[in-house]
Design a protein around this motif. Sequence first.
Motif, mmCIF file in Angstrom:
data_model
loop_
_atom_site.group_PDB
_atom_site.id
_atom_site.type_symbol
_atom_site.label_atom_id
_atom_site.label_comp_id
_atom_site.label_asym_id
_atom_site.label_seq_id
_atom_site.Cartn_x
_atom_site.Cartn_y
_atom_site.Cartn_z
ATOM 1 N N HIS A 1 15.210 3.587 3.197
ATOM 2 C CA HIS A 1 15.175 4.670 4.372
ATOM 3 C C HIS A 1 14.455 5.829 3.488
ATOM 4 O O HIS A 1 13.555 7.029 4.056
ATOM 5 C CB HIS A 1 16.772 5.342 3.673
ATOM 6 N N LYS A 2 14.272 5.687 1.726
ATOM 7 C CA LYS A 2 13.331 6.265 1.333
ATOM 8 C C LYS A 2 11.713 6.582 1.749
ATOM 9 O O LYS A 2 11.227 7.186 2.291
ATOM 10 C CB LYS A 2 13.205 5.587 0.139
ATOM 11 N N ASP A 3 10.998 5.362 2.773
ATOM 12 C CA ASP A 3 9.693 5.101 3.252
ATOM 13 C C ASP A 3 10.177 6.101 4.547
ATOM 14 O O ASP A 3 8.945 6.618 4.633
ATOM 15 C CB ASP A 3 9.515 3.919 3.929
ATOM 16 N N ILE A 4 11.196 6.549 5.054
ATOM 17 C CA ILE A 4 10.516 7.315 6.281
ATOM 18 C C ILE A 4 10.985 8.362 6.064
ATOM 19 O O ILE A 4 9.756 9.306 6.083
ATOM 20 C CB ILE A 4 12.687 7.371 6.635
ATOM 21 N N GLN A 5 11.607 9.258 4.634
ATOM 22 C CA GLN A 5 11.410 10.247 3.861
ATOM 23 C C GLN A 5 10.228 10.391 3.813
ATOM 24 O O GLN A 5 9.544 11.518 4.339
ATOM 25 C CB GLN A 5 12.225 10.347 2.760
ATOM 26 N N VAL A 6 9.649 9.926 2.968
ATOM 27 C CA VAL A 6 8.541 9.950 2.422
ATOM 28 C C VAL A 6 7.001 10.536 3.401
ATOM 29 O O VAL A 6 6.634 10.796 3.859
ATOM 30 C CB VAL A 6 7.562 8.639 1.716
ATOM 31 N N ASP A 7 7.122 9.286 4.861
ATOM 32 C CA ASP A 7 6.057 9.422 5.522
ATOM 33 C C ASP A 7 6.725 10.898 6.280
ATOM 34 O O ASP A 7 5.363 11.034 6.725
ATOM 35 C CB ASP A 7 6.620 8.634 6.668
ATOM 36 N N PHE A 8 7.627 11.079 6.365
ATOM 37 C CA PHE A 8 8.248 12.414 7.293
ATOM 38 C C PHE A 8 7.752 13.971 6.440
ATOM 39 O O PHE A 8 6.936 14.881 7.083
ATOM 40 C CB PHE A 8 9.965 12.787 7.226
ATOM 41 N N ILE A 9 7.811 13.809 5.422
ATOM 42 C CA ILE A 9 7.090 14.482 4.538
ATOM 43 C C ILE A 9 5.398 14.529 4.614
ATOM 44 O O ILE A 9 5.038 15.262 4.764
ATOM 45 C CB ILE A 9 7.272 14.812 2.386
ATOM 46 N N LEU A 10 5.139 13.546 3.822
ATOM 47 C CA LEU A 10 3.527 13.092 5.189
ATOM 48 C C LEU A 10 2.802 14.072 5.298
ATOM 49 O O LEU A 10 1.673 14.584 5.751
ATOM 50 C CB LEU A 10 3.048 12.132 4.028
ATOM 51 N N LYS A 11 3.346 13.183 6.490
ATOM 52 C CA LYS A 11 2.979 13.373 8.424
ATOM 53 C C LYS A 11 3.287 15.275 8.300
ATOM 54 O O LYS A 11 2.739 15.857 8.898
ATOM 55 C CB LYS A 11 3.471 12.398 8.994
ATOM 56 N N ASN A 12 4.283 15.520 8.277
ATOM 57 C CA ASN A 12 5.098 16.729 9.169
ATOM 58 C C ASN A 12 5.196 18.300 7.682
ATOM 59 O O ASN A 12 4.523 18.870 8.702
ATOM 60 C CB ASN A 12 6.729 17.200 9.731
ATOM 61 N N GLN A 13 5.195 18.215 6.235
ATOM 62 C CA GLN A 13 4.820 18.691 5.898
ATOM 63 C C GLN A 13 3.561 19.212 5.178
ATOM 64 O O GLN A 13 3.077 19.782 4.503
ATOM 65 C CB GLN A 13 6.011 18.855 5.227
ATOM 66 N N LEU A 14 2.864 17.786 5.603
ATOM 67 C CA LEU A 14 1.221 17.869 4.371
ATOM 68 C C LEU A 14 0.561 17.801 4.913
ATOM 69 O O LEU A 14 -0.534 17.685 4.985
ATOM 70 C CB LEU A 14 1.832 17.289 3.227
ATOM 71 N N ASP A 15 0.510 17.065 6.521
ATOM 72 C CA ASP A 15 -0.368 17.094 7.343
ATOM 73 C C ASP A 15 -1.053 15.251 7.172
ATOM 74 O O ASP A 15 -2.098 15.783 7.327
ATOM 75 C CB ASP A 15 -1.488 18.241 7.724
ATOM 76 N N TYR A 16 -0.588 14.760 6.782
ATOM 77 C CA TYR A 16 -1.158 14.228 6.334
ATOM 78 C C TYR A 16 -1.479 13.028 7.731
ATOM 79 O O TYR A 16 0.231 12.472 8.023
ATOM 80 C CB TYR A 16 -0.835 12.893 5.221
ATOM 81 N N LYS A 17 -1.688 11.396 7.919
ATOM 82 C CA LYS A 17 -1.831 10.229 8.894
ATOM 83 C C LYS A 17 -1.191 9.321 7.672
ATOM 84 O O LYS A 17 -1.961 9.318 6.238
ATOM 85 C CB LYS A 17 -2.857 9.693 9.531
ATOM 86 N N VAL A 18 -0.259 8.741 8.101
ATOM 87 C CA VAL A 18 0.215 7.799 7.386
ATOM 88 C C VAL A 18 0.187 6.255 7.760
ATOM 89 O O VAL A 18 0.849 5.884 9.140
ATOM 90 C CB VAL A 18 1.909 8.248 7.017
ATOM 91 N N LEU A 19 -0.218 5.006 7.277
ATOM 92 C CA LEU A 19 -0.412 4.059 7.726
ATOM 93 C C LEU A 19 0.455 2.976 7.226
ATOM 94 O O LEU A 19 0.019 3.096 6.014
ATOM 95 C CB LEU A 19 -1.487 3.216 8.033
ATOM 96 N N ARG A 20 1.121 1.822 7.286
ATOM 97 C CA ARG A 20 2.064 0.959 6.931
ATOM 98 C C ARG A 20 1.317 -0.074 7.504
ATOM 99 O O ARG A 20 1.540 -0.463 8.804
ATOM 100 C CB ARG A 20 3.710 1.006 6.619
ATOM 101 N N PHE A 21 0.879 -1.201 6.769
ATOM 102 C CA PHE A 21 -0.121 -2.126 6.790
ATOM 103 C C PHE A 21 1.594 -3.648 6.227
ATOM 104 O O PHE A 21 1.870 -3.865 4.815
ATOM 105 C CB PHE A 21 -0.684 -2.690 6.451
ATOM 106 N N SER A 22 2.194 -4.666 7.068
ATOM 107 C CA SER A 22 2.660 -5.712 5.622
ATOM 108 C C SER A 22 2.426 -6.245 5.460
ATOM 109 O O SER A 22 0.391 -6.555 5.948
ATOM 110 C CB SER A 22 3.433 -6.779 6.380
#
Length: 127
Positions: A82-103
């Motif tokens: 849930h926190k990862d989803i929030q963080v990714d949303f803010i980074l992508k939609n508010q701050l214009d970052y692309k986010v990649l997550r690898f296990s």
Amino acid sequence: MIKRLTNQWAKRNAKSEYTKAEMRFLGLLSKYKIPFVTQVPMELPIQPEDVRPIHIVPDFVIGKHLIVFIDGDIHETERVKHKDIQVDFILKNQLDYKVLRFSNENVMDRNLEDGIIKKIWDNILNI
């Protein structure tokens, strides 16, 4: 805009050592000559419904607009997902970052190396 943290929180939460997967990823970035910054503590903007800001330490910042996280097993728990989803949303939609997550598993699997590097280059070139 992301506030880079230099306060006590950042000092307490900065990693003193890398995981095996992060070390492998560092090796891949070096091998393929991909410029990066590692572990930059950040404070994300407060959402209207949030009580306090979200503090994060991305594993890697590549270029000016790509953030990479290397996720361990803890990221499979509901609370952390849930926190990862929030963080990714803010980074992508508010701050214009692309986010990649690898296990961790994907980073450690040598058969997936080309795919990981291709995904990073594709994101760098499309910024």
